[in-house]
Design a protein around this motif. Structure first.
Motif, PDB file in Angstrom:
ATOM      1  N   MET A   1     -17.285   0.685 -23.696  1.00 25.22           N
ATOM      2  CA  MET A   1     -17.274   2.133 -23.943  1.00 25.22           C
ATOM      3  C   MET A   1     -17.635   2.889 -22.680  1.00 25.22           C
ATOM      4  O   MET A   1     -17.024   3.893 -22.354  1.00 25.22           O
ATOM      5  CB  MET A   1     -18.232   2.479 -25.089  1.00 25.22           C
ATOM      6  CG  MET A   1     -17.676   2.039 -26.421  1.00 25.22           C
ATOM      7  SD  MET A   1     -18.404   2.890 -27.800  1.00 25.22           S
ATOM      8  CE  MET A   1     -19.949   2.088 -27.952  1.00 25.22           C
ATOM      9  N   TYR A   2     -18.577   2.339 -21.957  1.00 26.79           N
ATOM     10  CA  TYR A   2     -18.953   3.028 -20.730  1.00 26.79           C
ATOM     11  C   TYR A   2     -17.797   3.013 -19.736  1.00 26.79           C
ATOM     12  O   TYR A   2     -17.493   4.008 -19.084  1.00 26.79           O
ATOM     13  CB  TYR A   2     -20.198   2.409 -20.073  1.00 26.79           C
ATOM     14  CG  TYR A   2     -20.484   3.130 -18.790  1.00 26.79           C
ATOM     15  CD1 TYR A   2     -21.035   4.412 -18.830  1.00 26.79           C
ATOM     16  CD2 TYR A   2     -20.087   2.619 -17.568  1.00 26.79           C
ATOM     17  CE1 TYR A   2     -21.209   5.136 -17.672  1.00 26.79           C
ATOM     18  CE2 TYR A   2     -20.257   3.339 -16.400  1.00 26.79           C
ATOM     19  CZ  TYR A   2     -20.828   4.600 -16.467  1.00 26.79           C
ATOM     20  OH  TYR A   2     -20.983   5.322 -15.322  1.00 26.79           O
ATOM     21  N   MET A   3     -17.117   1.857 -19.674  1.00 27.91           N
ATOM     22  CA  MET A   3     -15.988   1.737 -18.751  1.00 27.91           C
ATOM     23  C   MET A   3     -14.970   2.841 -19.043  1.00 27.91           C
ATOM     24  O   MET A   3     -14.481   3.510 -18.131  1.00 27.91           O
ATOM     25  CB  MET A   3     -15.368   0.353 -18.924  1.00 27.91           C
ATOM     26  CG  MET A   3     -14.216   0.007 -18.017  1.00 27.91           C
ATOM     27  SD  MET A   3     -12.650   0.705 -18.517  1.00 27.91           S
ATOM     28  CE  MET A   3     -12.475   0.033 -20.164  1.00 27.91           C
ATOM     29  N   MET A   4     -14.686   3.039 -20.338  1.00 26.12           N
ATOM     30  CA  MET A   4     -13.667   4.029 -20.686  1.00 26.12           C
ATOM     31  C   MET A   4     -14.160   5.447 -20.372  1.00 26.12           C
ATOM     32  O   MET A   4     -13.428   6.251 -19.803  1.00 26.12           O
ATOM     33  CB  MET A   4     -13.295   3.875 -22.156  1.00 26.12           C
ATOM     34  CG  MET A   4     -12.020   4.572 -22.556  1.00 26.12           C
ATOM     35  SD  MET A   4     -10.678   4.503 -21.339  1.00 26.12           S
ATOM     36  CE  MET A   4      -9.971   2.913 -21.658  1.00 26.12           C
ATOM     37  N   ALA A   5     -15.429   5.711 -20.712  1.00 27.52           N
ATOM     38  CA  ALA A   5     -15.975   7.042 -20.426  1.00 27.52           C
ATOM     39  C   ALA A   5     -15.933   7.302 -18.921  1.00 27.52           C
ATOM     40  O   ALA A   5     -15.594   8.396 -18.465  1.00 27.52           O
ATOM     41  CB  ALA A   5     -17.411   7.121 -20.938  1.00 27.52           C
ATOM     42  N   ASN A   6     -16.205   6.252 -18.173  1.00 27.55           N
ATOM     43  CA  ASN A   6     -16.225   6.371 -16.724  1.00 27.55           C
ATOM     44  C   ASN A   6     -14.824   6.623 -16.176  1.00 27.55           C
ATOM     45  O   ASN A   6     -14.631   7.356 -15.214  1.00 27.55           O
ATOM     46  CB  ASN A   6     -16.827   5.090 -16.142  1.00 27.55           C
ATOM     47  CG  ASN A   6     -16.972   5.164 -14.636  1.00 27.55           C
ATOM     48  OD1 ASN A   6     -17.363   6.199 -14.114  1.00 27.55           O
ATOM     49  ND2 ASN A   6     -16.626   4.094 -13.965  1.00 27.55           N
ATOM     50  N   ARG A   7     -13.831   5.993 -16.834  1.00 32.35           N
ATOM     51  CA  ARG A   7     -12.457   6.228 -16.418  1.00 32.35           C
ATOM     52  C   ARG A   7     -12.059   7.683 -16.679  1.00 32.35           C
ATOM     53  O   ARG A   7     -11.430   8.322 -15.847  1.00 32.35           O
ATOM     54  CB  ARG A   7     -11.531   5.348 -17.245  1.00 32.35           C
ATOM     55  CG  ARG A   7     -10.814   4.348 -16.404  1.00 32.35           C
ATOM     56  CD  ARG A   7      -9.851   3.579 -17.249  1.00 32.35           C
ATOM     57  NE  ARG A   7      -9.847   2.201 -16.793  1.00 32.35           N
ATOM     58  CZ  ARG A   7      -9.094   1.261 -17.307  1.00 32.35           C
ATOM     59  NH1 ARG A   7      -8.308   1.537 -18.330  1.00 32.35           N
ATOM     60  NH2 ARG A   7      -9.130   0.045 -16.832  1.00 32.35           N
TER      61      ARG A   7
ATOM     62  N   PRO B   1     -15.502  -5.641 -18.089  1.00 30.90           N
ATOM     63  CA  PRO B   1     -15.088  -4.598 -19.034  1.00 30.90           C
ATOM     64  C   PRO B   1     -13.817  -3.905 -18.547  1.00 30.90           C
ATOM     65  O   PRO B   1     -13.696  -3.599 -17.363  1.00 30.90           O
ATOM     66  CB  PRO B   1     -16.273  -3.625 -19.063  1.00 30.90           C
ATOM     67  CG  PRO B   1     -17.204  -4.065 -18.003  1.00 30.90           C
ATOM     68  CD  PRO B   1     -16.864  -5.466 -17.628  1.00 30.90           C
ATOM     69  N   GLY B   2     -12.885  -3.677 -19.455  1.00 34.07           N
ATOM     70  CA  GLY B   2     -11.632  -3.052 -19.061  1.00 34.07           C
ATOM     71  C   GLY B   2     -10.554  -4.063 -18.706  1.00 34.07           C
ATOM     72  O   GLY B   2      -9.389  -3.714 -18.622  1.00 34.07           O
ATOM     73  N   TRP B   3     -10.937  -5.304 -18.461  1.00 34.66           N
ATOM     74  CA  TRP B   3      -9.936  -6.329 -18.158  1.00 34.66           C
ATOM     75  C   TRP B   3      -9.767  -7.300 -19.316  1.00 34.66           C
ATOM     76  O   TRP B   3      -8.697  -7.814 -19.551  1.00 34.66           O
ATOM     77  CB  TRP B   3     -10.366  -7.174 -16.937  1.00 34.66           C
ATOM     78  CG  TRP B   3     -10.281  -6.459 -15.634  1.00 34.66           C
ATOM     79  CD1 TRP B   3      -9.921  -5.152 -15.447  1.00 34.66           C
ATOM     80  CD2 TRP B   3     -10.558  -6.993 -14.342  1.00 34.66           C
ATOM     81  NE1 TRP B   3      -9.958  -4.853 -14.115  1.00 34.66           N
ATOM     82  CE2 TRP B   3     -10.340  -5.966 -13.415  1.00 34.66           C
ATOM     83  CE3 TRP B   3     -10.952  -8.247 -13.885  1.00 34.66           C
ATOM     84  CZ2 TRP B   3     -10.528  -6.147 -12.045  1.00 34.66           C
ATOM     85  CZ3 TRP B   3     -11.128  -8.429 -12.533  1.00 34.66           C
ATOM     86  CH2 TRP B   3     -10.924  -7.386 -11.617  1.00 34.66           C
ATOM     87  N   HIS B   4     -10.872  -7.552 -20.008  1.00 29.21           N
ATOM     88  CA  HIS B   4     -10.904  -8.629 -20.986  1.00 29.21           C
ATOM     89  C   HIS B   4     -10.254  -8.164 -22.275  1.00 29.21           C
ATOM     90  O   HIS B   4     -10.932  -7.876 -23.249  1.00 29.21           O
ATOM     91  CB  HIS B   4     -12.373  -8.998 -21.220  1.00 29.21           C
ATOM     92  CG  HIS B   4     -12.547 -10.332 -21.856  1.00 29.21           C
ATOM     93  ND1 HIS B   4     -11.986 -11.471 -21.359  1.00 29.21           N
ATOM     94  CD2 HIS B   4     -13.211 -10.715 -22.968  1.00 29.21           C
ATOM     95  CE1 HIS B   4     -12.311 -12.483 -22.128  1.00 29.21           C
ATOM     96  NE2 HIS B   4     -13.048 -12.047 -23.102  1.00 29.21           N
ATOM     97  N   SER B   5      -8.915  -8.091 -22.258  1.00 30.43           N
ATOM     98  CA  SER B   5      -8.256  -7.445 -23.387  1.00 30.43           C
ATOM     99  C   SER B   5      -6.951  -8.159 -23.696  1.00 30.43           C
ATOM    100  O   SER B   5      -6.202  -8.533 -22.786  1.00 30.43           O
ATOM    101  CB  SER B   5      -8.011  -5.980 -23.006  1.00 30.43           C
ATOM    102  OG  SER B   5      -6.929  -5.472 -23.699  1.00 30.43           O
TER     103      SER B   5
END
Lengths: 459, 218
Positions: free
Chosen positions: A335-341, A256-260
């Protein structure tokens, strides 16, 4: 002839690409005395000495690493890509300004590139050299680095060609080779100038060998121009390909956060952004120290600031889209990755990164502030820091908390991580100091050409 | 101003530029050769052993079967090295005065086993298994060479990964009927390829999975 020949009013006020009153002779003198006759300034010795000290730190850290293994670094499961990859991406990004300035701006006939290209290309080379160190030493058994290349090895297997990590090897080594050739070919006429002007026999021999028998005949110039243009054409796709592939290292993973899909353009823009920031960070003190204000004029700084602002905005768009897609995907992990960031343990770094890369460069909208040299320097420096933070955030926040909460963890660099990083900065600076002492940091013959075209335009 | 370099420098520099190309290619070639040479692989290197045991004498001379000494080769990963008592089955009666056999007798008296030096030794990260190869019709000679003609044991093949894979990619080129696995001088009576393909089917050798990394690196 120990002092620069001319010290006429500088071009600071005007928007010329070269100060007024320059002739063929004066630019040649002004640039070549730095290398040939001027006494080595005390500042040079201090600067070189300090950076050499850091090079020793680097050697020490690498020697210990080879003896003890990567366990001395902070990496571990789940964050197995720590400083090494952060620094690799950071350095390779910095290395992008050189080819952009020399190749793309050459093809676009941007005349203002002339006085900064040589220097930016050298910086590119040194940055790529620093970048190259990291993937090698993070291998675990660095002495087997050649396994990365496809060759008929006794294992009877090829590298995994479907992996971007293998593409990386090719992208970076091609980039390093082409940048080196480009830089060296651009140097040849100037090396010949130095050969002809040098007094010391050893210097004449050294420059003579490097100049490869350049005599400046029409045929030489004709071949030179052809070769240079061809190389520029070759180098142009590399400006986008290298960081695209570096971004694939991340984007192909399903973390998550990389696969973009936004990663390639966003990485390339970030690379050019950080590259220009580094050019400015170095050019501003240099032009002051060697009084080159009439060769690296305000026009140059202004243009670079504009490039900085533009690429900065693209990068800001990238951050925005990352956040948007994390939400829009509806994917729990994204979504969790972003919230965590935004609010997790690394949030302060994320907000610092937004401040450095997005808020600060906005001052560049104002022409008056763009004309303020110390401010430009500070902005460039802050962007450099911001871009390092960006890579840190990308690497660490995605890995430290992914799919399985039971395998979450925290990461921070150890003293050895920092020693290696700071050491490469030392290596970079030491090489730059050697470069400005031994080679013309501004292309002499292109400046002569510039004097010529500027004159004919004025008349 | 005098010329810095003599005119011959032109020729010299051309020669060095082209020469460097050949030099680099030559060096790479040399490295590749060294990588596969006995210097690295230990092929044909004879090791110092406590007793100069001759397979030639015992196998082709006397005609002892491999399994008499390498007992576990058919049902274990490890082929097995004979114990002192295996030797003493014969040498308690014959050649009892031989100088050469003194370490064997001493080992038998004291009960301390002979310490043979390994000749074939894969790295510990490689998993190898004799029993599967014997069961699927790979002859000892395919991997160990003409042991029956070796006065002293030596390695016949490189044991490098490319060597394992050369067979695992196409075992049909090497497999033989099971009953001939221990026969040193066996040659196929029909074309090896036809026989091999038939045996691969018959012994149910699954070629598609034989090159998976996890077969050998577990």
């Amino acid at each position: 002839m120990t002092e620069p020949v001319i010290d006429k009013p500088t071009a600071s006020a005007t928007h010329d690409v070269i100060g007024p009153g320059h002739t063929f002779g004066s630019v040649t003198d002004k640039i070549s005395v730095i290398v040939l006759t001027q006494k080595t300034p005390q500042g040079w010795w201090i600067g070189f000495g300090l950076s050499f000290l850091l090079v020793m730190v680097l050697f020490y850290a690498i020697t210990y690493l080879l003896a003890a293994g990567v366990g001395i670094w902070g990496v571990n499961v789940p964050v197995a890509w720590g400083f090494a990859i952060v620094n690799f991406v950071w350095w390779i990004g910095i290395g992008h300004a050189g080819t952009l300035i020399s190749a793309i701006l050459l093809l676009l006939r941007q005349r203002w590139r002339t006085s900064i290209n040589r220097f930016a290309e050298a910086m590119t080379l040194f940055a790529v050299a620093c970048a190259g160190i990291f993937p090698l030493i993070h291998l675990g058994r660095p002495w087997f680095f050649y396994w990365l290349f496809p060759y008929p090895n006794p294992m009877g297997i090829w590298p995994q060609f479907r992996s971007p990590l293998v593409w990386d090897v090719f992208a970076v080594s091609t980039y390093a080779t082409v940048s080196l050739l480009f830089w060296y070919i651009g140097l040849i006429p100037d090396l010949a100038t130095l050969r002809d002007r040098a007094r010391h026999r050893f210097a004449r021999m050294a420059y003579g060998i490097l100049a490869m028998g350049w005599r400046g005949s029409a045929i030489h110039w004709h071949r030179y121009e052809t070769a240079y243009l061809l190389l520029a054409g070759l180098a142009t796709p590399l400006v986008v390909s290298v960081h695209t592939i570096v971004s694939f290292d991340f984007a192909v993973g399903i973390v998550p956060g990389w696969h973009s899909t936004i990663f390639p353009p966003y990485f390339v823009a970030g690379a050019i952004y950080s590259g220009f920031a580094m050019v400015m960070t170095l050019a501003i003190p240099l032009r002051a120290a060697y009084r080159l204000q009439d060769l690296i004029t305000m026009r140059h700084l202004d243009n670079m600031a504009k490039v900085l602002l533009t690429t900065g905005l693209i990068v800001a768009y990238g951050y925005l889209m990352e956040t948007f897609f994390a939400w829009y995907s509806g994917n729990e992990f994204e979504m969790y990755m972003m919230a965590n960031r935004l609010a997790g343990p690394y949030a302060p770094m994320y907000w610092a990164l937004l401040f450095c890369n997005i808020i600060v460069p906005q001052v560049l909208w104002f022409p008056r502030l763009r004309a303020h040299v110390p401010l430009l320097f500070i902005v460039a420096l802050i962007v450099n820091i911001g871009m390092w933070l960006e890579r840190y955030i990308i690497v660490v926040t995605s890995l430290h908390r992914d799919f399985l909460p039971s395998s979450w963890g925290m990461y921070s660099g150890t003293i050895w991580d920092w020693a290696t990083f700071v050491g490469t900065i030392g290596l970079f600076l030491a090489l730059l100091f050697l470069f400005i002492r031994l080679l013309p940091m501004i292309s002499i013959f292109e400046m002569r050409e510039l004097v010529h075209t500027e004159e004919s335009e004025r008349n | 101003m005098a010329q810095i370099f003599h005119p011959s420098t032109n020729t010299l520099s051309r020669v060095t530029i082209f020469g460097a190309l050949f030099l680099i290619i030559g060096l790479l070639w040399l490295l590749a050769q060294i990588n596969r040479s006995p210097y690295v692989t230990d092929v044909n290197v004879v090791r110092a052993q406590p007793v100069p045991f001759s397979h030639q004498h015992h196998v082709s001379g006397i005609g002892i079967d491999c399994r008499y000494c390498h007992k576990s080769v058919e049902n274990s990963s490890f082929a097995g090295i004979p114990s002192t008592s295996t030797c003493m089955n014969c040498h308690a009666h014959i050649w009892t005065n031989s100088e050469m056999l003194e370490p064997v007798r001493e080992s038998f008296r004291t009960g301390r086993p002979l310490r043979w030096t390994r000749v074939h030794d894969l790295p510990d990260f490689v998993y190898f298994n004799h029993s599967i190869h014997v069961q699927k019709g790979v002859g000892c000679v395919t991997c160990h060479g003409r042991v029956d003609l070796m006065p002293l044991m030596r390695q016949a093949e490189s044991l490098q990964m490319e060597w394992c894979l050369a067979c695992h990619r196409a075992p049909a080129r090497f497999v033989r009927p099971r009953e001939h696995v221990f026969q040193m001088d066996w040659v196929p009576s029909i074309d090896q390829q036809d026989l091999g393909e038939e045996l691969v089917r018959k012994y149910n050798i699954r070629v598609e999975q034989l090159t998976d990394c996890s077969i050998c690196h577990r």
